[in-house]
Design a protein around this motif. Structure first.
Motif, PDB file in Angstrom:
ATOM      1  N   PHE A 151      10.084   7.904   1.400  1.00 10.22           N
ATOM      2  CA  PHE A 151       8.853   8.848   1.020  1.00 10.22           C
ATOM      3  C   PHE A 151       7.322   9.056   1.977  1.00 10.22           C
ATOM      4  O   PHE A 151       6.814   9.798   2.210  1.00 10.22           O
ATOM      5  N   ALA A 152       7.515   7.837   2.361  1.00 12.59           N
ATOM      6  CA  ALA A 152       6.002   7.635   3.586  1.00 12.59           C
ATOM      7  C   ALA A 152       6.453   8.999   4.649  1.00 12.59           C
ATOM      8  O   ALA A 152       5.556   9.131   5.369  1.00 12.59           O
ATOM      9  N   VAL A 153       7.759   8.647   4.973  1.00  8.63           N
ATOM     10  CA  VAL A 153       8.569   9.959   6.441  1.00  8.63           C
ATOM     11  C   VAL A 153       7.720  11.083   5.803  1.00  8.63           C
ATOM     12  O   VAL A 153       7.450  11.745   6.622  1.00  8.63           O
ATOM     13  N   LEU A 154       8.208  11.928   4.495  1.00  8.04           N
ATOM     14  CA  LEU A 154       8.304  12.919   4.195  1.00  8.04           C
ATOM     15  C   LEU A 154       6.968  13.428   4.048  1.00  8.04           C
ATOM     16  O   LEU A 154       6.046  14.280   4.729  1.00  8.04           O
ATOM     17  N   PHE A 155       5.908  12.303   3.535  1.00  4.53           N
ATOM     18  CA  PHE A 155       4.147  12.543   3.332  1.00  4.53           C
ATOM     19  C   PHE A 155       4.185  12.759   5.145  1.00  4.53           C
ATOM     20  O   PHE A 155       3.141  13.315   4.681  1.00  4.53           O
ATOM     21  N   TRP A 156       4.384  11.847   6.089  1.00  3.49           N
ATOM     22  CA  TRP A 156       3.481  12.150   7.183  1.00  3.49           C
ATOM     23  C   TRP A 156       3.964  13.367   7.837  1.00  3.49           C
ATOM     24  O   TRP A 156       3.850  14.134   8.321  1.00  3.49           O
ATOM     25  N   PHE A 157       5.381  13.732   7.418  1.00  2.00           N
ATOM     26  CA  PHE A 157       6.034  15.013   7.914  1.00  2.00           C
ATOM     27  C   PHE A 157       5.628  16.430   7.501  1.00  2.00           C
ATOM     28  O   PHE A 157       5.130  17.356   7.748  1.00  2.00           O
ATOM     29  N   LEU A 158       4.948  16.182   5.984  1.00  4.86           N
ATOM     30  CA  LEU A 158       4.482  17.168   5.482  1.00  4.86           C
ATOM     31  C   LEU A 158       2.974  17.828   6.251  1.00  4.86           C
ATOM     32  O   LEU A 158       2.277  18.726   6.164  1.00  4.86           O
ATOM     33  N   LEU A 159       2.528  16.420   6.303  1.00  2.00           N
ATOM     34  CA  LEU A 159       0.782  16.394   6.633  1.00  2.00           C
ATOM     35  C   LEU A 159       1.053  16.786   8.279  1.00  2.00           C
ATOM     36  O   LEU A 159      -0.140  17.602   8.702  1.00  2.00           O
ATOM     37  N   LEU A 160       1.391  16.806   8.949  1.00  2.00           N
ATOM     38  CA  LEU A 160       1.088  16.121  10.395  1.00  2.00           C
ATOM     39  C   LEU A 160       2.947  16.552  11.444  1.00  2.00           C
ATOM     40  O   LEU A 160       3.463  16.707  12.784  1.00  2.00           O
ATOM     41  N   GLY A 161       4.280  17.448  10.091  1.00  2.06           N
ATOM     42  CA  GLY A 161       5.169  18.105  11.446  1.00  2.06           C
ATOM     43  C   GLY A 161       6.229  16.804  11.527  1.00  2.06           C
ATOM     44  O   GLY A 161       5.655  15.114  11.436  1.00  2.06           O
TER      45      GLY A 161
END
Length: 293
Positions: A151-161
């Protein structure tokens, strides 16, 4: 593009069982080792952290630009999915929990404790004969493990790619490997800052897919908290989201004690809650794509 990248990466996880084929971190440990010998970085933990994490993140951003320029959207999709897969947590989460539960239901606490070891960065010191203490530690460890691996990985992926996802994963790897002292304290503080927003987004997701009243009350309580650690905040959210689960919801197919069934039901409830939260995130992402946000 973000939706297809996430779906492709998660599809590869289902195919392989984890991202193990790409989870090779020796290069990063080698990189950190080289940096630790630089005099300009010694005694400056903030500089050391930045020097360890930022160059690979910038390199990933450049690679994504080059892939898109050379191969178009397909190139960016394939490279993005592979890099995102690398950023996901290590090991097979469901397998780790299943191994623990199997030994837990059999009453073998020593084996259960060993099976749960991959769920912790550092296995807590606790008497193996204290079943309730062991279960509480495993529940807390499993909740954080699920959060940081996905979830933390997906959050930052969705925010900053991809660069955002890689920034989080390398920060976590650095925090795990940092020596005692200023470097570890700085890395831990930085990781806490990176997790502050994602854990609150996850808590709100728990409220939607779990017990809304209980979890939302806990979410508001921790919304602006700057003292609790990420595992502590997650535990508070889960206490609210999983309210009402009892031993009758345990799926154990063998005769086990009532206390074992209640603890097992709680951990199985966590797995189910995580699956629903992931489905919610993907659904929201799909809706954003559909309505062109």
């Amino acid at each position: 593009m973000a939706l297809f990248t996430v779906l492709l990466a998660l599809g590869l996880v289902q195919f392989w069982g984890s991202g193990a084929p790409l989870h090779r971190d020796d290069w990063f440990h080698w990189w950190c080792g080289r940096l630790s010998g630089r005099g300009a970085l010694q005694g400056h933990p903030e500089r050391m952290l930045a020097a360890a994490v930022l160059p690979p993140v910038v390199a990933a951003a450049i690679l994504m630009v080059l892939a898109k320029a050379a191969l178009g959207g397909v190139g960016a999709l394939l490279l993005g999915a592979l890099l995102l897969l690398y950023c996901l947590g290590r090991g097979n989460f469901n397998e780790m929990v299943s191994n623990y539960l199997r030994n837990w239901y059999q009453g073998d606490l020593d084996a259960a404790r060993k099976a749960a070891a991959p769920l912790f960065r550092e296995l807590p010191e606790a008497p193996a004969d204290e079943a309730q203490v062991l279960h509480e530690q495993v529940f807390r460890g499993a909740a954080y493990c699920a959060f940081e691996r996905l979830f933390a990985v997906l959050f930052w992926f969705l925010l900053l790619g991809v660069p955002g996802a890689l920034m989080y994963r390398l920060s976590a790897l650095y925090a795990d490997a940092a020596p005692e002292g200023g470097n570890r304290e700085t890395a831990a503080r930085w990781l806490w800052l990176l997790e502050w927003l994602p854990v609150r987004a996850m808590g709100f997701s728990f409220a939607i897919v779990g017990n809304f009243a209980g979890c939302y009350r806990a979410w508001r309580q921790c919304l602006t908290c700057r003292e609790r650690s990420t595992p502590e905040v997650l535990e508070i959210y889960l206490e609210g989201a999983l309210g009402g689960i009892d031993a009758s919801e345990c799926s154990a197919g063998v005769e086990v004690a009532e206390g074992q069934r209640a603890c097992g039901a709680q951990l199985e409830g966590l797995q189910s809650l995580l699956s629903r939260a992931l489905l919610l995130w993907i659904t929201v992402l799909a809706l954003l794509v559909l309505f062109d946000f």
